[in-house]
Design a protein around this motif. Structure first.
Motif, PDB file in Angstrom:
ATOM      1  N   GLY A 257       0.802  -1.144  -0.154  1.00 54.81           N
ATOM      2  CA  GLY A 257       0.087   0.121  -0.025  1.00 54.81           C
ATOM      3  C   GLY A 257       0.914   1.228   0.060  1.00 54.81           C
ATOM      4  O   GLY A 257       1.888   1.325   0.386  1.00 54.81           O
ATOM      5  N   GLU A 258       0.201   2.227  -0.456  1.00 54.05           N
ATOM      6  CA  GLU A 258       0.966   3.553  -0.590  1.00 54.05           C
ATOM      7  C   GLU A 258      -0.013   4.876  -0.027  1.00 54.05           C
ATOM      8  O   GLU A 258      -1.108   4.711  -0.427  1.00 54.05           O
ATOM      9  CB  GLU A 258       1.320   3.750  -1.902  1.00 54.05           C
ATOM     10  N   LEU A 259       0.625   5.688   0.621  1.00 58.83           N
ATOM     11  CA  LEU A 259       0.056   7.001   1.133  1.00 58.83           C
ATOM     12  C   LEU A 259       1.000   8.156   0.884  1.00 58.83           C
ATOM     13  O   LEU A 259       2.189   8.042   1.055  1.00 58.83           O
ATOM     14  CB  LEU A 259      -0.370   6.906   2.520  1.00 58.83           C
ATOM     15  N   GLY A 260       0.316   9.300   0.299  1.00 62.26           N
ATOM     16  CA  GLY A 260       1.232  10.383   0.346  1.00 62.26           C
ATOM     17  C   GLY A 260       0.468  11.614   0.141  1.00 62.26           C
ATOM     18  O   GLY A 260      -0.812  11.664   0.048  1.00 62.26           O
ATOM     19  N   ALA A 261       0.966  12.744   0.212  1.00 61.37           N
ATOM     20  CA  ALA A 261       0.520  13.979   0.026  1.00 61.37           C
ATOM     21  C   ALA A 261       1.667  15.162  -0.168  1.00 61.37           C
ATOM     22  O   ALA A 261       2.589  14.968   0.098  1.00 61.37           O
ATOM     23  CB  ALA A 261      -0.005  14.552   1.501  1.00 61.37           C
ATOM     24  N   SER A 262       1.196  16.131  -0.878  1.00 56.51           N
ATOM     25  CA  SER A 262       1.890  17.333  -1.022  1.00 56.51           C
ATOM     26  C   SER A 262       1.291  18.608  -1.027  1.00 56.51           C
ATOM     27  O   SER A 262       0.047  18.534  -1.135  1.00 56.51           O
ATOM     28  CB  SER A 262       2.427  17.383  -2.489  1.00 56.51           C
ATOM     29  N   ILE A 263       1.636  19.758  -0.314  1.00 49.57           N
ATOM     30  CA  ILE A 263       1.235  20.973  -0.285  1.00 49.57           C
ATOM     31  C   ILE A 263       2.096  21.902  -0.597  1.00 49.57           C
ATOM     32  O   ILE A 263       3.458  22.154  -0.420  1.00 49.57           O
ATOM     33  CB  ILE A 263       1.270  21.134   1.375  1.00 49.57           C
ATOM     34  N   THR A 264       1.801  22.954  -1.157  1.00 53.58           N
ATOM     35  CA  THR A 264       2.116  24.197  -1.696  1.00 53.58           C
ATOM     36  C   THR A 264       1.597  25.506  -0.811  1.00 53.58           C
ATOM     37  O   THR A 264       0.254  25.703  -0.838  1.00 53.58           O
ATOM     38  CB  THR A 264       2.171  24.524  -2.890  1.00 53.58           C
ATOM     39  N   ALA A 265       2.521  26.274   0.030  1.00 54.20           N
ATOM     40  CA  ALA A 265       2.128  27.392   0.598  1.00 54.20           C
ATOM     41  C   ALA A 265       3.097  28.747  -0.029  1.00 54.20           C
ATOM     42  O   ALA A 265       4.197  28.799   0.442  1.00 54.20           O
ATOM     43  CB  ALA A 265       2.410  27.240   2.050  1.00 54.20           C
ATOM     44  N   GLY A 266       2.534  29.516  -0.828  1.00 57.88           N
ATOM     45  CA  GLY A 266       3.336  30.509  -1.430  1.00 57.88           C
ATOM     46  C   GLY A 266       4.671  29.815  -2.320  1.00 57.88           C
ATOM     47  O   GLY A 266       4.353  29.049  -3.085  1.00 57.88           O
ATOM     48  N   ALA A 267       5.860  30.100  -1.802  1.00 55.20           N
ATOM     49  CA  ALA A 267       7.068  29.902  -2.571  1.00 55.20           C
ATOM     50  C   ALA A 267       7.480  28.369  -2.069  1.00 55.20           C
ATOM     51  O   ALA A 267       8.405  27.977  -2.501  1.00 55.20           O
ATOM     52  CB  ALA A 267       8.108  30.736  -2.530  1.00 55.20           C
ATOM     53  N   PHE A 268       6.905  27.840  -0.917  1.00 55.48           N
ATOM     54  CA  PHE A 268       7.326  26.800  -0.425  1.00 55.48           C
ATOM     55  C   PHE A 268       6.287  25.564  -0.612  1.00 55.48           C
ATOM     56  O   PHE A 268       5.165  25.634  -0.779  1.00 55.48           O
ATOM     57  CB  PHE A 268       7.519  26.695   1.272  1.00 55.48           C
ATOM     58  N   GLY A 269       6.926  24.649  -1.059  1.00 53.93           N
ATOM     59  CA  GLY A 269       6.312  23.218  -0.932  1.00 53.93           C
ATOM     60  C   GLY A 269       6.918  21.993  -0.129  1.00 53.93           C
ATOM     61  O   GLY A 269       7.930  21.938   0.054  1.00 53.93           O
ATOM     62  N   LEU A 270       6.073  21.342   0.280  1.00 53.49           N
ATOM     63  CA  LEU A 270       6.448  19.923   1.186  1.00 53.49           C
ATOM     64  C   LEU A 270       5.701  18.796   0.538  1.00 53.49           C
ATOM     65  O   LEU A 270       4.560  19.170   0.047  1.00 53.49           O
ATOM     66  CB  LEU A 270       5.764  20.283   2.434  1.00 53.49           C
ATOM     67  N   ALA A 271       6.149  17.826   0.536  1.00 55.03           N
ATOM     68  CA  ALA A 271       5.575  16.489   0.154  1.00 55.03           C
ATOM     69  C   ALA A 271       6.253  15.371   0.878  1.00 55.03           C
ATOM     70  O   ALA A 271       7.597  15.400   1.300  1.00 55.03           O
ATOM     71  CB  ALA A 271       6.120  16.151  -1.396  1.00 55.03           C
ATOM     72  N   ALA A 272       5.667  14.250   0.929  1.00 53.07           N
ATOM     73  CA  ALA A 272       6.000  12.818   1.559  1.00 53.07           C
ATOM     74  C   ALA A 272       5.173  11.615   0.810  1.00 53.07           C
ATOM     75  O   ALA A 272       4.063  12.013   0.766  1.00 53.07           O
ATOM     76  CB  ALA A 272       5.645  12.977   3.104  1.00 53.07           C
ATOM     77  N   ASN A 273       5.721  10.629   1.046  1.00 49.98           N
ATOM     78  CA  ASN A 273       5.114   9.487   0.321  1.00 49.98           C
ATOM     79  C   ASN A 273       5.623   8.284   1.172  1.00 49.98           C
ATOM     80  O   ASN A 273       7.134   8.287   1.398  1.00 49.98           O
ATOM     81  CB  ASN A 273       5.445   9.444  -1.018  1.00 49.98           C
ATOM     82  N   VAL A 274       4.616   7.256   1.345  1.00 50.08           N
ATOM     83  CA  VAL A 274       5.231   6.087   2.115  1.00 50.08           C
ATOM     84  C   VAL A 274       4.690   4.870   1.518  1.00 50.08           C
ATOM     85  O   VAL A 274       3.379   4.982   0.966  1.00 50.08           O
ATOM     86  CB  VAL A 274       5.147   5.965   3.497  1.00 50.08           C
ATOM     87  N   GLN A 275       5.582   3.867   1.132  1.00 51.96           N
ATOM     88  CA  GLN A 275       4.984   2.531   0.501  1.00 51.96           C
ATOM     89  C   GLN A 275       5.484   1.477   1.510  1.00 51.96           C
ATOM     90  O   GLN A 275       6.335   1.568   2.043  1.00 51.96           O
ATOM     91  CB  GLN A 275       5.732   2.261  -0.780  1.00 51.96           C
ATOM     92  N   SER A 276       4.661   0.426   1.711  1.00 50.67           N
ATOM     93  CA  SER A 276       4.808  -0.507   2.772  1.00 50.67           C
ATOM     94  C   SER A 276       4.317  -1.741   2.204  1.00 50.67           C
ATOM     95  O   SER A 276       3.181  -1.838   1.807  1.00 50.67           O
ATOM     96  CB  SER A 276       4.442  -0.212   3.966  1.00 50.67           C
ATOM     97  N   GLY A 277       4.868  -3.057   2.233  1.00 51.03           N
ATOM     98  CA  GLY A 277       4.394  -4.184   1.855  1.00 51.03           C
ATOM     99  C   GLY A 277       5.210  -5.427   2.024  1.00 51.03           C
ATOM    100  O   GLY A 277       6.414  -5.302   2.455  1.00 51.03           O
ATOM    101  N   LYS A 278       4.988  -6.331   1.090  1.00 51.29           N
ATOM    102  CA  LYS A 278       5.852  -7.527   0.921  1.00 51.29           C
ATOM    103  C   LYS A 278       6.192  -7.984  -0.418  1.00 51.29           C
ATOM    104  O   LYS A 278       5.243  -7.905  -1.178  1.00 51.29           O
ATOM    105  CB  LYS A 278       5.241  -8.807   1.764  1.00 51.29           C
ATOM    106  N   GLY A 279       7.554  -8.045  -0.858  1.00 49.15           N
ATOM    107  CA  GLY A 279       7.928  -8.384  -2.034  1.00 49.15           C
ATOM    108  C   GLY A 279       7.552  -7.368  -3.247  1.00 49.15           C
ATOM    109  O   GLY A 279       7.600  -7.349  -4.279  1.00 49.15           O
TER     110      GLY A 279
END
Length: 377
Positions: A257-279
């Protein structure tokens, strides 16, 4: 129908590039566009070289068997020519896309003359009420949002020499996320509504690269849902496939499975993504067998001027279990400057450090430098 071309459109939007050349042929609207890029990269490898498997920072992979390696080749993206034809017939929107790519660098002066990389060749059929159906070869869904949001998509990320010669660098593939892959597929996308989109796809089953496990009797399943809001986006994905062992021996099931998000606030951007599982595999499906795995990518960017963006990201792919010298993790940290010379041309400078750790023992390290540019047309 827009969801069917999300990868192409997102690449162009990310680069701020000019539109492709559009013209009409009978009842068809044709579009031709593409990508050309090249980067001077240099890697230097140090530390332990006893880490086995897909240790990206080792001399074997990171520096192609030496303590250091220079390559002038592609970044994370190949050179590519994409042609799309669209029409509307009897209430249905119909679109066909073909992408043909080629690599810049080779290990000699001959081999890449006939090396062609075909990643996309598909048709979509649908309308605003029913959504759309895709048939053909295209990128996967799992990992799509992570790689599209990765700032090194326009650059090199981890400039692993073993892959850059005859192909591309890795960005954060193997050190933050598993490659999204290209598959023969049948996919259905719901009509996009209020920023929400969802796609489910049956993929042609694949064999586990570098192993004896095969995908044979059941398709791979992938799904992706996403929701856009003012200043950001969230997404979730999954993938599942059974692998069979050789000669009717025991296999394993890839599931993640995978979860992620991205946010932009003016000139700044943040992003994160995680994947977890077997094989899930370090680079591609099942290449590490049935080991449990977690991939994490975090990123911060700053649009310092209208033309210049600075970015810093870190990613890690971490495996559980394994023998003493087996790979435990690959991690990469990259700092980059991305300068929009024109709306079609981006110049890039990156420095990076990739680290590979075994289950037990000392780590291998690779320092990387990349400078070059990419053009979207």
């Amino acid at each position: 129908m827009k969801h069917s071309h999300i990868l192409i459109a997102a690449l162009l939007a990310t680069a701020g590039a000019a539109h492709a050349a559009d013209f009409k042929a009978g009842e068809w609207d044709l579009s031709v566009g593409g990508i050309v890029n090249a980067y001077y990269t240099h890697t230097s490898c140090s530390g332990s070289q006893a880490v086995t498997g897909l240790a990206l920072a080792s001399q074997a992979l990171g520096c192609a068997g030496t303590e250091g390696r220079t390559v002038i080749g592609n970044g994370l993206l190949p050179n590519a020519l994409t042609t799309t034809a669209k029409t509307r017939q009897e209430g249905y929107d119909i679109s066909a896309t073909l992408m043909i790519g080629a690599a810049v660098a080779a290990g000699d002066a001959i081999s890449n003359n006939s090396n062609v990389d075909v990643r996309q060749g598909f048709v979509t059929i649908g309308n605003a009420d029913m959504g759309s159906v895709k048939l053909g070869r295209d990128y996967g869904l799992f990992g799509q949002s992570a790689i599209l949001g990765d700032m090194t998509l326009l650059g090199a990320g981890a400039p692993v020499s073993a892959t850059q010669r005859n192909r591309v660098t890795l960005g954060h593939i193997g050190s933050g996320y598993t490659y999204l892959g290209t598959y023969g597929q049948m996919a259905y996308s719901l009509p996009t509504s209020g920023g929400f989109s969802a796609t489910i796809a049956l993929m042609s089953p694949v064999d586990a690269s570098g192993t004896s496990f095969i995908g044979r009797s059941e398709p791979q399943l992938q799904a992706l849902v996403s929701a856009k809001f003012d200043g950001g986006k969230v997404w979730a994905g999954l993938k599942h496939q059974k692998f069979e062992g050789p000669n009717n021996t025991a296999g394993f099931t890839m599931s993640g499975g995978e979860l992620g998000a991205s946010i932009t606030a003016g000139a700044f951007g943040l992003a994160a993504n995680v994947q977890s599982g077997k094989g899930l595999g370090v680079l591609s499906d099942g290449d590490s067998g049935d080991r449990k795995q977690t991939n994490l990518l975090v990123q911060a960017t700053w649009q310092a001027t209208p033309k210049a963006k600075l970015g810093l990201n870190w990613g890690e792919s971490r495996l559980k279990d394994g023998a003493t010298t087996d790979l435990r993790s690959n991690s990469n940290v990259t700092a980059g400057l991305y300068y929009g010379l024109t709306k079609s041309v981006t110049l890039v400078t990156e420095i990076s450090r990739t680290t590979s750790k075994p289950v037990v023992g000392s780590e291998a390290r690779m320092n990387g430098f990349a400078f070059g540019g990419i053009v979207f047309f």
